[in-house]
Design a protein around this motif. Structure first.
Motif, short mmCIF file in Angstrom:
data_model
loop_
_atom_site.label_atom_id
_atom_site.label_comp_id
_atom_site.label_asym_id
_atom_site.label_seq_id
_atom_site.Cartn_x
_atom_site.Cartn_y
_atom_site.Cartn_z
N LEU A 68 0.82 -1.21 0.00
CA LEU A 68 0.00 0.00 0.00
C LEU A 68 0.86 1.26 0.00
CD1 LEU A 68 -3.09 0.88 0.29
CD2 LEU A 68 -2.50 1.30 2.69
N GLY A 190 -4.84 4.73 2.63
CA GLY A 190 -6.08 4.07 2.28
C GLY A 190 -6.89 4.80 1.23
N HIS A 191 -6.70 6.12 1.13
CA HIS A 191 -7.44 6.85 0.10
C HIS A 191 -6.57 7.83 -0.68
CE1 HIS A 191 -8.33 10.90 2.14
NE2 HIS A 191 -7.63 10.24 3.02
N TYR A 211 -9.42 5.41 7.19
CA TYR A 211 -9.53 5.15 5.74
C TYR A 211 -8.99 3.79 5.32
CZ TYR A 211 -10.62 10.13 5.37
OH TYR A 211 -11.20 11.38 5.50
N LEU A 281 -8.73 -2.69 -0.25
CA LEU A 281 -8.19 -1.40 -0.69
C LEU A 281 -7.25 -1.55 -1.88
CD1 LEU A 281 -7.40 0.41 2.67
CD2 LEU A 281 -9.08 1.12 0.96
N PRO A 286 -5.75 2.77 -4.53
CA PRO A 286 -5.73 4.13 -4.01
C PRO A 286 -5.63 5.24 -5.07
CG PRO A 286 -4.41 2.72 -2.61
CD PRO A 286 -4.81 1.89 -3.81
N GLU A 290 -8.40 8.05 -5.00
CA GLU A 290 -8.12 9.48 -4.86
C GLU A 290 -8.76 10.27 -5.99
OE1 GLU A 290 -4.30 12.30 -3.96
OE2 GLU A 290 -4.17 11.00 -5.70
N HIS A 357 -15.56 8.17 1.71
CA HIS A 357 -14.60 7.20 1.18
C HIS A 357 -15.13 6.74 -0.18
CE1 HIS A 357 -11.17 4.67 1.21
NE2 HIS A 357 -11.13 4.39 2.50
#
Length: 382
Positions: A68, A190-191, A211, A281, A286, A290, A357
């Protein structure tokens, strides 16, 4: 607005009865995450404690978190909270005779500053980097970080107003001064895409319950591989040792890499949840998350202004996230009234925060902003 993640909404049961816009405090629970929690409980009920399976799940969760943020698994440690991660670093920083200053910002989450203020070693050598209207210009880092700064601690995103900092530019300034860079990524991981190598981040911590779609009790600490050996952790435990199952009272060698910062038995139920959440996720991506959330942020800013609401922080999506903070002296009361309408938000002091989210829609944000405007403009007495 098209919703590229429409198919994912069915994975979040709360969305069938509520508008959930509180990811900055705690995200909606996904069915795969709930299933992982049940898997942990069922394994205990039916088979008892299985160390091999638990340790395997821990390594799997670490590996997913490392992906991530663009790190290596050996650069990741598991702790119980970001506060624990910051504290562990604070008490273990290597001694450098000519570097004894810690710099942090006034937009950090208060607990972070409180940890640094509690360190006797640095109590007379703290530099607080001040922002203006909840935002910090790069020039402030140039001005307040000196050749005596040992570590600079910054949030990737402000918990209060959604202001997003350019970590790569900050890293350039910090490293030019000879300081380490510690990033609190609780409000971004996470985002928002993170690549610790490209951004040149030395240390990063993030918890799972916001997130990252997990539950409380689990956080990850990243330490750049070439730095970890310089630390001699003062907060320690058997999981931070190189031979944890040797059960040798007199052996106290640290594990290699970031693992040396692990302490006692972790929250395995939290790691089961984190593993499932991170899988979700990574699948959602991501970068795409985003992009979608920037569209929601753009709409939120526009619609909030049309409704006469005072939105604090950046007024464009250039340097902010989709976290929208609306000023109100009765923010806590508004949060409670919205909850009565099955709308989940999060207040902090004088702001009510809308934090979507990837599972949220434009229509949910529109409805929530309309409800806040109605409350604040007196169409319903607060």
């Amino acid at each position: 607005m098209d919703h590229p993640y429409h198919a994912y909404r069915s994975l979040f049961p709360v969305l069938s009865t509520h508008i959930h816009l509180g990811a900055c405090s705690g995200s909606a629970l996904a069915l795969p995450v709930s299933g992982a929690i049940d898997e942990y409980r069922s394994a205990l009920l039916k088979g008892g404690l299985n160390w091999e399976a638990l340790l395997k799940k821990m390594e799997e969760a670490k590996e997913k978190f490392s992906r991530l943020i663009g790190a290596e698994k050996e650069e990741i440690a598991v702790l119980s909270s970001v506060s624990d991660a910051v504290s562990a670093i604070a008490v273990s920083l290597p001694e450098q005779p000519h570097r004894n200053q810690i710099a942090f910002t006034d937009i950090d989450f208060p607990a972070i500053g409180q940890i640094w203020l509690a360190q006797d070693r640095f109590k007379y050598n703290l530099a607080v980097i001040h922002g203006e209207d909840g935002m910090i210009r790069l020039e402030q880092f140039e001005k307040q970080i000196s050749d005596q700064t040992l570590l600079t601690c910054v949030p990737h995103v402000s918990y209060y107003n959604g202001f997003k900092q350019n970590l790569k530019d900050i890293a350039g300034i910090v490293h030019q001064k000879g300081s380490l860079l510690f990033v609190d990524a609780y409000q971004s991981a996470g985002h928002i895409p993170i690549n610790v190598k490209d951004m040149d981040i030395d240390i990063l911590a993030a918890g799972t319950r916001k997130y990252m779609l997990g539950i409380p009790g689990t956080a990850f600490l990243y330490i750049k591989r070439e730095l970890s050996e310089q630390f001699q952790p003062k907060m320690t435990g058997w999981f931070g040792k190189d031979k944890p199952f040797a059960f040798d009272l007199h052996h106290s060698g640290f594990a290699e890499g970031a693992k040396r910062f692990e302490t006692g038995t972790p929250s395995f139920i939290g790691l089961y949840a984190a593993d499932a959440a991170l899988k979700l996720l990574l699948e959602a991506a991501p970068v795409q998350i985003e992009s979608y959330l920037q569209k929601l942020a753009r709409f939120s800013l526009q619609h909030g202004k049309e409704k006469g609401l005072q939105i604090i922080g950046p007024q464009t999506v250039h340097n902010r996230t989709s976290l929208i903070s609306i000023r109100s002296e009765q923010a806590s009361r508004i949060e409670s009234l919205l909850r009565e309408k099955n709308i989940i938000t999060s207040s902090r002091n004088d702001v009510i925060r809308i934090a979507p989210h990837f599972y949220n829609t434009k229509e949910e944000i529109e409805h929530t902003i309309d409800a806040i405007a109605a409350l604040m403009h007196g169409r319903r007495k607060i």
